[in-house]
Design an enzyme around this catalytic site. Structure first.
Site, PDB file in Angstrom:
ATOM      1  N   ALA A  77      38.403  41.069  47.053  1.00 57.62           N
ATOM      2  CA  ALA A  77      39.403  42.047  46.603  1.00 57.62           C
ATOM      3  C   ALA A  77      40.611  41.298  46.072  1.00 57.62           C
ATOM      4  CB  ALA A  77      39.835  42.959  47.749  1.00 57.62           C
ATOM      5  N   SER A  78      41.309  41.933  45.149  1.00 57.46           N
ATOM      6  CA  SER A  78      42.518  41.308  44.617  1.00 57.46           C
ATOM      7  C   SER A  78      43.508  41.030  45.743  1.00 57.46           C
ATOM      8  CB  SER A  78      43.152  42.193  43.545  1.00 57.46           C
ATOM      9  OG  SER A  78      43.474  43.467  44.066  1.00 57.46           O
ATOM     10  N   LEU A  79      43.547  41.903  46.713  1.00 56.77           N
ATOM     11  CA  LEU A  79      44.469  41.761  47.846  1.00 56.77           C
ATOM     12  C   LEU A  79      44.178  40.512  48.683  1.00 56.77           C
ATOM     13  CD1 LEU A  79      46.773  43.195  49.453  1.00 56.77           C
ATOM     14  CD2 LEU A  79      44.971  44.293  50.776  1.00 56.77           C
ATOM     15  N   TYR A  80      42.933  40.066  48.697  1.00 55.05           N
ATOM     16  CA  TYR A  80      42.563  38.896  49.495  1.00 55.05           C
ATOM     17  C   TYR A  80      43.086  37.590  48.903  1.00 55.05           C
ATOM     18  CZ  TYR A  80      39.034  42.185  51.334  1.00 55.05           C
ATOM     19  OH  TYR A  80      38.376  43.257  51.856  1.00 55.05           O
ATOM     20  N   GLY A  81      43.390  37.599  47.612  1.00 55.53           N
ATOM     21  CA  GLY A  81      43.945  36.415  46.976  1.00 55.53           C
ATOM     22  C   GLY A  81      42.952  35.292  46.753  1.00 55.53           C
TER      23      GLY A  81
END
Length: 169
Positions: free
Chosen positions: A15-19
């Site tokens: 996910a984009s949030l996971y970086g």
């Protein structure tokens, strides 16, 4: 990731949030496994940002992954601010553009996915084909309504936090 792919693992979830999308894409390319042989999932962290912002976030994810498409694009959490019509319309545009093969949702109630998929059926939109829910031996709420609904509708259910953030390990 490359070791997992080397022994036959073929589903990568990020996910984009996971970086870590850039590292995931790099590891997949480095592995030597053909892209079409790997099922890649990423998620959008949604808010009341609207379709244009969601599309930009999605395009950024594709760029970071170094891919033209993902197999499954998951709407990370039910969006209480944006009309469901706009959400489903926007996600359908992504599918029709060939940038995601399927759409899914995470962190929602059974009635919400039922409502979204009923709208999709009525409007000819892409349907949610998977639900990623919080599910483990401590938190079993998904068994009440989500699991039976997904079985009835042939929707994939992929749990997260299987070890309850380490409490079950």
């Amino acid at each position: 990731i490359t070791k997992a792919l080397a022994v036959g693992y073929r589903h990568i979830d990020t996910a984009s949030l996971y970086g870590n999308e850039e590292q995931v894409g790099e590891a997949i390319r480095y592995s030597g496994v053909a892209r079409e042989d790997i099922f890649v999932t990423t998620k959008v962290w949604n808010s009341d940002q609207g379709y244009d912002e969601t599309l930009r976030a999605f395009e950024t994810s594709l760029t970071k992954l170094g891919m033209d498409y993902v197999d499954l694009y998951i709407y990370h959490m039910w969006d209480w601010q944006t009309p469901i019509y706009d959400i489903m319309d926007g996600l359908t545009r992504i599918v029709k553009a060939g940038k995601a093969r399927y759409i899914g949702i995470s962190n929602c109630f059974a009635w919400q996915i039922a409502k979204a998929n009923a709208l999709a059926e009525k409007e000819g939109f892409a349907k949610f084909v998977s639900v990623q829910g919080h599910y483990n031996l401590i938190f079993r709420e998904e068994e009440r309504e989500m699991v039976p609904y997904c079985e009835e509708e042939n929707i994939a259910l992929t749990p997260y936090s299987a070890l309850a953030s380490g409490r079950l390990s």
